[in-house]
Design an enzyme around this catalytic site. Structure first.
Site, mmCIF file in Angstrom:
data_model
loop_
_atom_site.group_PDB
_atom_site.id
_atom_site.type_symbol
_atom_site.label_atom_id
_atom_site.label_comp_id
_atom_site.label_asym_id
_atom_site.label_seq_id
_atom_site.Cartn_x
_atom_site.Cartn_y
_atom_site.Cartn_z
ATOM 1 N N LYS A 68 0.840 -1.077 0.009
ATOM 2 C CA LYS A 68 0.169 0.103 0.134
ATOM 3 C C LYS A 68 1.053 1.269 0.011
ATOM 4 O O LYS A 68 1.813 1.302 0.855
ATOM 5 C CB LYS A 68 -0.803 0.122 1.403
ATOM 6 C CG LYS A 68 -1.812 1.064 1.595
ATOM 7 C CD LYS A 68 -3.141 0.562 0.941
ATOM 8 C CE LYS A 68 -4.245 1.825 0.886
ATOM 9 N NZ LYS A 68 -3.939 2.717 -0.206
ATOM 10 N N LYS A 92 5.484 2.179 8.307
ATOM 11 C CA LYS A 92 4.385 2.927 8.833
ATOM 12 C C LYS A 92 3.153 2.030 9.319
ATOM 13 O O LYS A 92 2.400 2.143 10.179
ATOM 14 C CB LYS A 92 3.940 4.103 7.925
ATOM 15 C CG LYS A 92 2.966 5.145 8.295
ATOM 16 C CD LYS A 92 2.408 5.919 7.139
ATOM 17 C CE LYS A 92 3.711 6.504 6.546
ATOM 18 N NZ LYS A 92 3.527 7.636 5.179
ATOM 19 N N LYS A 104 5.124 2.556 -3.122
ATOM 20 C CA LYS A 104 5.027 4.066 -3.455
ATOM 21 C C LYS A 104 4.614 3.916 -5.116
ATOM 22 O O LYS A 104 5.582 3.114 -5.657
ATOM 23 C CB LYS A 104 6.027 4.789 -2.822
ATOM 24 C CG LYS A 104 5.515 6.147 -2.774
ATOM 25 C CD LYS A 104 4.622 6.617 -1.436
ATOM 26 C CE LYS A 104 4.122 7.644 -1.445
ATOM 27 N NZ LYS A 104 3.501 8.239 -0.086
ATOM 28 N N THR A 188 -4.806 12.202 7.335
ATOM 29 C CA THR A 188 -3.399 12.118 7.689
ATOM 30 C C THR A 188 -3.415 13.289 8.658
ATOM 31 O O THR A 188 -2.711 13.265 9.733
ATOM 32 C CB THR A 188 -2.706 12.639 6.329
ATOM 33 O OG1 THR A 188 -3.137 11.596 5.457
ATOM 34 C CG2 THR A 188 -1.188 12.530 6.570
ATOM 35 N N ASN A 219 -3.109 19.344 1.493
ATOM 36 C CA ASN A 219 -4.071 18.250 2.199
ATOM 37 C C ASN A 219 -3.666 18.118 3.623
ATOM 38 O O ASN A 219 -4.290 18.351 4.609
ATOM 39 C CB ASN A 219 -4.289 17.069 1.628
ATOM 40 C CG ASN A 219 -5.183 16.073 2.296
ATOM 41 O OD1 ASN A 219 -4.679 15.534 3.343
ATOM 42 N ND2 ASN A 219 -6.211 15.336 1.633
ATOM 43 N N SER A 356 -7.335 4.662 4.758
ATOM 44 C CA SER A 356 -7.419 4.115 3.674
ATOM 45 C C SER A 356 -7.617 2.676 3.673
ATOM 46 O O SER A 356 -8.281 1.945 3.011
ATOM 47 C CB SER A 356 -5.822 3.940 3.085
ATOM 48 O OG SER A 356 -5.690 5.508 2.194
HETATM 49 P P1 NAD Z 1 -0.260 18.252 -1.174
HETATM 50 O O1 NAD Z 1 -0.117 18.216 -2.446
HETATM 51 O O2 NAD Z 1 -1.894 18.292 -0.911
HETATM 52 O O3 NAD Z 1 0.478 19.651 -0.523
HETATM 53 C C1 NAD Z 1 1.829 19.781 -0.569
HETATM 54 C C2 NAD Z 1 1.876 21.249 -0.068
HETATM 55 O O4 NAD Z 1 3.141 21.509 0.159
HETATM 56 C C3 NAD Z 1 1.515 22.230 -0.791
HETATM 57 O O5 NAD Z 1 0.913 23.551 -0.185
HETATM 58 C C4 NAD Z 1 2.628 22.859 -1.552
HETATM 59 O O6 NAD Z 1 2.658 24.268 -2.007
HETATM 60 C C5 NAD Z 1 3.619 22.618 -0.398
HETATM 61 N N1 NAD Z 1 5.120 22.428 -0.785
HETATM 62 C C6 NAD Z 1 5.571 22.047 -1.724
HETATM 63 N N2 NAD Z 1 6.920 22.126 -2.169
HETATM 64 C C7 NAD Z 1 7.101 22.994 -0.829
HETATM 65 C C8 NAD Z 1 8.356 23.720 -0.343
HETATM 66 N N3 NAD Z 1 9.520 23.560 -0.962
HETATM 67 N N4 NAD Z 1 8.059 24.324 1.012
HETATM 68 C C9 NAD Z 1 7.039 24.754 1.586
HETATM 69 N N5 NAD Z 1 5.916 23.991 0.942
HETATM 70 C C10 NAD Z 1 6.150 23.391 -0.376
HETATM 71 O O7 NAD Z 1 0.418 16.999 -0.497
HETATM 72 P P2 NAD Z 1 -0.395 16.257 0.739
HETATM 73 O O8 NAD Z 1 -0.879 14.985 0.348
HETATM 74 O O9 NAD Z 1 -0.493 17.219 1.748
HETATM 75 O O10 NAD Z 1 1.405 15.509 1.222
HETATM 76 C C11 NAD Z 1 2.179 16.371 2.042
HETATM 77 C C12 NAD Z 1 3.109 15.413 2.878
HETATM 78 O O11 NAD Z 1 2.519 14.584 3.502
HETATM 79 C C13 NAD Z 1 4.051 14.794 1.829
HETATM 80 O O12 NAD Z 1 5.215 14.529 2.240
HETATM 81 C C14 NAD Z 1 3.301 13.219 1.756
HETATM 82 O O13 NAD Z 1 4.209 12.223 1.413
HETATM 83 C C15 NAD Z 1 2.796 13.375 3.166
HETATM 84 N N6 NAD Z 1 1.643 12.564 3.426
HETATM 85 C C16 NAD Z 1 0.586 12.632 2.728
HETATM 86 C C17 NAD Z 1 -0.467 11.930 3.152
HETATM 87 C C18 NAD Z 1 -2.024 11.979 2.595
HETATM 88 O O14 NAD Z 1 -2.829 11.083 2.826
HETATM 89 N N7 NAD Z 1 -2.120 12.873 1.558
HETATM 90 C C19 NAD Z 1 -0.342 10.676 4.023
HETATM 91 C C20 NAD Z 1 0.888 10.656 4.403
HETATM 92 C C21 NAD Z 1 1.969 11.390 4.375
#
Ligand code: NAD
Length: 429
Positions: A68, A92, A104, A188, A219, A356
């Protein structure tokens, strides 16, 4: 992006293995991914031209169940990064006790440069390339950076067309009308929030006195900020890829979320009803945001944000890793020396994969849960996992990250050992 991000991830495994009873042969298996798929993803662009993007799907290990992990659309996507992200997913899932291994995927693309139709074609083309590699009992993708529920819906639809049967359980994080779960969207951020609530209990924090900065306002970052704000925490710093803002008295988070949705920018605003006005806030760079003197820093963007270079300048007392891998292993030691507590990614951001899993269960049973039920189960899982890691930390005098890895290793080791170990096959036990 560090080319050694996977090696860096392995170095943490080596550290944790010294504290775990896991069999050496099991460790060796965890250092190598089970399967790596590299694909080319052709997309017909709106102007009629054809572009080919590079994509990956990597399955790290499946000892505990099907694999996953999310799908990322980002220009920095590369094999090493996807490998590290798949590896982290395995740990995780194990630390929160859900029956999956890690995987991934990603496509090396700047999604902001695509039209909506191009984005849909890219999503479908990627699934066409990986369709034999994924499946409800094999490998189940989900959203990650710059992919969302609608993208998951297109991908599920494409997979269903290829298989010629409706298959919602092949992918999670889908829109609700297409089989998504209530409570997945904010899972998350909510999972991280439940970890912070456990910290609050442990440390007898008064939320009104706790300052927070959030790097990355997508998100995950938005939801954790929203939930903390609702409890009275002071969110003083927020940033996205374009830069950050700082306000000593704290932001009105819902207003900023509203403006971000409308203008695609993080702007300091205050909204009353539908009337929003821009307010004075200091503009800061992402680097400055990371170095703010706050109680809690929440990196929620990308990996390798805190390295040996800037770690000595970090002034937060606690770091909650909502992003995957925001702190590298060199920075870990510096932060620990400075007494900074880190709630590690494999625990802090596990809420997404937990819900999920609930979505997958609902798709397979055909029975759908109320949002309250999802929240309650998520809270139980996150609080229990947090306490399990905390107990391990105290028992073995470890940092939180190593303690989380040891808990995960114990769970993975049990699954591997159940199939027989060297001691078993050579009749030593
Ligand atoms: P997303 O695309 O919704 O948001 C990413 C955010 O990061 C955006 O606001 C973008 O503008 C910002 N960003 C990008 N580059 C940047 C930088 N250099 N400095 C500051 N901000 C920056 O993505 P997400 O789903 O919120 O994921 C964010 C993190 O959380 C990632 O590392 C992802 O792997 C992790 N994550 C997400 C989930 C999930 O369910 N969405 C689950 C586990 C982990």
């Amino acid at each position: 992006m560090s080319e050694n991000i996977f090696e860096d991830a392995i170095s943490r495994l080596d550290k944790a293995c010294k504290e775990s009873d896991i069999y050496p042969e099991a460790i060796e298996q965890l250092k190598h991914p089970k399967q790596v798929l590299e694909v080319s993803v052709p997309v017909r662009m709106d102007d009629g031209s054809l572009k080919v993007f590079k994509g990956f799907r990597i399955r790290h290990m499946d000892f505990r169940g099907p694999t996953k992990g999310g799908i990322r659309f980002h220009p920095n996507v590369n094999r090493e990064e996807v490998l590290a992200l798949a590896f982290w997913m395995s740990f995780k899932c194990a630390v929160v006790g859900i029956p999956y291994g890690g995987a991934k995927g990603g496509v090396c693309v700047d999604p902001k440069s695509l039209s909506r139709l191009e984005l849909e074609r890219l999503s479908r083309s990627y699934v066409e390339r990986i369709a034999d590699f994924i499946g409800p009992d094999l490998d189940i993708p989900a959203p990650d950076v710059y992919t969302n529920a609608m993208v998951m819906g297109w991908m599920m639809d494409e997979y269903s067309m290829i298989r010629r049967k409706r298959t919602p359980s092949v992918i999670t994080g889908k829109p609700i009308p297409l089989g998504g779960s209530l409570g997945r969207d904010d899972a998350t951020g909510r999972g991280a929030y439940y970890c912070i609530k456990e910290m609050e209990k442990e440390n007898a924090w008064n939320p009104k006195e706790i300052t927070v900065s959030v790097q990355g306002f997508g998100n995950a970052g938005q939801h954790v900020a929203r939930l903390l704000f609702a409890d009275g925490y002071k969110i003083v710093g927020i940033s996205d890829s374009q830069g950050g803002i700082f306000l000593e008295e704290g932001f009105d988070v819902p207003s900023i979320i509203q403006m971000k949705e409308e203008s695609k920018q993080v702007k300091a605003v205050y909204c009353k009803g539908s009337v929003c006005e821009t307010i004075d806030a200091k503009h800061i760079s992402n680097q400055e945001l990371l170095e703010l003197d706050v109680d809690i820093l929440i990196p929620s963007a990308l990996e390798n944000q805190i390295t040996a270079e800037n770690a000595p300048k970090i002034r937060a007392k606690t770091i909650v890793e909502v992003a995957n891998g925001p702190v590298n292993s060199e920075a870990d030691s510096i932060l620990l020396e400075h007494g900074i507590e880190i709630i590690p990614d494999i625990l802090a951001n596990a809420g997404g994969v937990v819900v999920s899993y609930y979505e997958w269960l609902q798709n397979r049973s055909g029975q759908y849960w109320q949002e309250e039920q999802v929240h309650q189960k998520l809270r139980e899982t996150m609080s229990d996992s947090f306490q399990k890691v905390l107990t391990m930390q105290k028992r073995k005098h470890l940092d939180m990250r190593t303690a989380a890895y040891v808990c995960a290793l114990d769970a993975i080791g049990e699954s591997i050992a159940a199939g027989g170990t060297m001691e078993y096959f050579t009749n030593m036990i």
